[in-house]
Design a protein around this motif. Structure first.
Motif, short mmCIF file in Angstrom:
data_model
loop_
_atom_site.label_atom_id
_atom_site.label_comp_id
_atom_site.label_asym_id
_atom_site.label_seq_id
_atom_site.Cartn_x
_atom_site.Cartn_y
_atom_site.Cartn_z
N ILE A 42 0.84 -1.20 0.00
CA ILE A 42 0.00 0.00 0.00
C ILE A 42 0.87 1.24 0.00
O ILE A 42 1.69 1.44 0.90
N GLN A 43 0.70 2.09 -1.01
CA GLN A 43 1.51 3.30 -1.13
C GLN A 43 0.75 4.57 -0.81
O GLN A 43 1.35 5.57 -0.40
N ALA A 44 -0.56 4.58 -1.02
CA ALA A 44 -1.35 5.79 -0.82
C ALA A 44 -2.59 5.46 0.01
O ALA A 44 -3.09 4.34 -0.04
N PHE A 45 -3.06 6.47 0.75
CA PHE A 45 -4.26 6.25 1.56
C PHE A 45 -5.11 7.50 1.66
O PHE A 45 -4.69 8.60 1.32
N GLY A 46 -6.35 7.31 2.10
CA GLY A 46 -7.28 8.40 2.32
C GLY A 46 -8.47 7.89 3.12
O GLY A 46 -8.63 6.69 3.31
N LYS A 47 -9.30 8.82 3.58
CA LYS A 47 -10.42 8.44 4.43
C LYS A 47 -11.63 9.31 4.10
O LYS A 47 -11.49 10.41 3.56
N ALA A 48 -12.82 8.80 4.42
CA ALA A 48 -14.03 9.56 4.13
C ALA A 48 -15.19 9.01 4.95
O ALA A 48 -15.13 7.90 5.48
N ALA A 49 -16.24 9.84 5.07
CA ALA A 49 -17.44 9.42 5.79
C ALA A 49 -18.67 10.07 5.16
O ALA A 49 -18.60 11.22 4.71
N ILE A 50 -19.76 9.33 5.13
CA ILE A 50 -21.06 9.88 4.77
C ILE A 50 -22.00 9.63 5.94
O ILE A 50 -22.16 8.49 6.40
N VAL A 51 -22.63 10.69 6.42
CA VAL A 51 -23.61 10.60 7.50
C VAL A 51 -25.01 10.52 6.89
O VAL A 51 -25.32 11.25 5.94
N GLY A 52 -25.84 9.65 7.42
CA GLY A 52 -27.22 9.60 6.99
C GLY A 52 -27.96 10.87 7.35
O GLY A 52 -27.51 11.67 8.19
N THR A 53 -29.13 11.06 6.78
CA THR A 53 -29.81 12.36 6.86
C THR A 53 -30.33 12.71 8.25
O THR A 53 -30.67 13.87 8.50
N ASP A 54 -30.39 11.76 9.17
CA ASP A 54 -30.82 12.08 10.53
C ASP A 54 -29.66 12.55 11.41
O ASP A 54 -29.88 12.92 12.57
N GLY A 55 -28.45 12.51 10.88
CA GLY A 55 -27.28 12.88 11.68
C GLY A 55 -26.68 14.21 11.28
O GLY A 55 -27.15 14.88 10.37
N GLU A 56 -25.62 14.59 12.00
CA GLU A 56 -24.87 15.80 11.71
C GLU A 56 -23.60 15.44 10.93
O GLU A 56 -23.02 14.37 11.13
N ILE A 57 -23.12 16.37 10.11
CA ILE A 57 -21.81 16.21 9.48
C ILE A 57 -20.75 15.91 10.53
O ILE A 57 -19.84 15.11 10.32
N GLU A 58 -20.89 16.54 11.69
CA GLU A 58 -19.89 16.35 12.77
C GLU A 58 -19.82 14.92 13.25
O GLU A 58 -18.78 14.48 13.74
N HIS A 59 -20.89 14.17 13.10
CA HIS A 59 -20.87 12.78 13.54
C HIS A 59 -19.91 11.95 12.68
O HIS A 59 -19.18 11.10 13.19
N GLY A 60 -19.90 12.19 11.38
CA GLY A 60 -18.92 11.51 10.52
C GLY A 60 -17.52 11.99 10.80
O GLY A 60 -16.57 11.19 10.88
N ALA A 61 -17.37 13.30 10.99
CA ALA A 61 -16.05 13.86 11.29
C ALA A 61 -15.49 13.26 12.57
O ALA A 61 -14.30 12.98 12.68
N ALA A 62 -16.36 13.05 13.54
CA ALA A 62 -15.91 12.50 14.83
C ALA A 62 -15.27 11.13 14.67
O ALA A 62 -14.33 10.78 15.40
N LEU A 63 -15.75 10.35 13.71
CA LEU A 63 -15.23 9.00 13.55
C LEU A 63 -13.97 8.92 12.70
O LEU A 63 -13.25 7.92 12.74
N ILE A 64 -13.66 9.96 11.90
CA ILE A 64 -12.48 9.85 11.03
C ILE A 64 -11.40 10.88 11.32
O ILE A 64 -10.26 10.70 10.89
N HIS A 65 -11.71 11.96 12.04
CA HIS A 65 -10.75 13.06 12.17
C HIS A 65 -10.01 13.10 13.50
O HIS A 65 -9.28 14.05 13.76
N THR A 66 -10.20 12.13 14.37
CA THR A 66 -9.53 12.16 15.67
C THR A 66 -8.38 11.16 15.69
O THR A 66 -8.29 10.27 14.84
N PRO A 67 -7.49 11.28 16.69
CA PRO A 67 -6.37 10.32 16.79
C PRO A 67 -6.82 8.88 16.96
O PRO A 67 -6.07 7.96 16.64
N PHE A 68 -8.05 8.69 17.44
CA PHE A 68 -8.52 7.33 17.68
C PHE A 68 -8.82 6.58 16.38
O PHE A 68 -9.04 5.37 16.39
N PHE A 69 -8.82 7.29 15.28
CA PHE A 69 -8.95 6.68 13.96
C PHE A 69 -7.71 6.97 13.12
O PHE A 69 -6.97 6.07 12.75
#
Length: 202
Positions: A81-108
């Motif tokens: 593996i030479q390259a990487f990236g990450k992404a999230a889609i939140v369903g319509t009942d949630g906030e954009i921040e909910h997806g961000a919380a799962l991919i943008h912290t050190p725990f991920f």
């Protein structure tokens, strides 16, 4: 905790290999892929001011481990593996921040870097959408983010996710550069400023 107790409904793997680009086979054939987890949004019904940290600590490291394991297994190991990236889609009942919380912290992110033997900040995308929405995952080199050869994207979608109360968390990876990459490198670029280009942009 098992997958069901964490709300993980399924994990989806997608890959592609470009065999021909503009009439020529790539000099360095590469496989691009995503591994995506469909999870119940643990913050549904909460307030926009709620602390998200407890659920992040519980869920994000599990997703990091599972998705990196899938990509490493399917792409021939971490060294491939030479390259990487990450992404999230939140369903319509949630906030954009909910997806961000799962991919943008050190725990991920930190764990993904560690598992993939990477050093670069992981490029990302996040969105909120209905089930079946396309997810474009940006990629760049896991150890040399200024290397333009590995700037690429992979598009994936899950036909039944995210449901309104779900989040799709995806990791993308590539075993090589774009086909026929030939636009130089950020570290060796000439200095370009508007006042040096003169009549070209006047």
């Amino acid at each position: 905790m098992n997958d069901l107790s964490l709300g993980i409904r399924k994990i989806v793997f997608y890959s592609e290999e470009i065999l021909l680009e503009n009439g020529l086979s790539p000099a360095v054939p590469a496989v691009r892929a995503t591994a995506a987890a469909v999870v119940t949004n643990p913050w549904l019904g909460g307030r926009a001011t709620d602390d998200l940290n407890e659920e992040v600590i519980k869920l994000a490291p599990v997703l990091a481990r599972k998705l990196t394991d899938v990509l490493a297994r399917e792409l021939g190991g971490v060294d491939a593996i030479q390259a990487f990236g990450k992404a999230a889609i939140v369903g319509t009942d949630g906030e954009i921040e909910h997806g961000a919380a799962l991919i943008h912290t050190p725990f991920f992110g930190n764990l993904v870097r560690e598992y993939f033997d990477g050093e670069s900040i992981i490029c990302f995308a996040d969105d909120r959408a209905d089930a079946g929405a396309s997810l474009v995952v940006p990629l760049w080199h896991k150890n040399a983010a200024a290397t333009r050869t590995h700037y690429q994207t992979i598009t994936t979608r899950i036909s039944d996710a995210p449901l309104p109360g779900e989040i799709v968390v995806a990791l993308g990876a590539s075993t090589g550069p774009r086909p026929h990459s030939r636009i130089g490198d950020r570290l060796t670029d000439p200095v370009v400023k508007a006042d040096t280009l003169g009549e070209l942009i006047s």
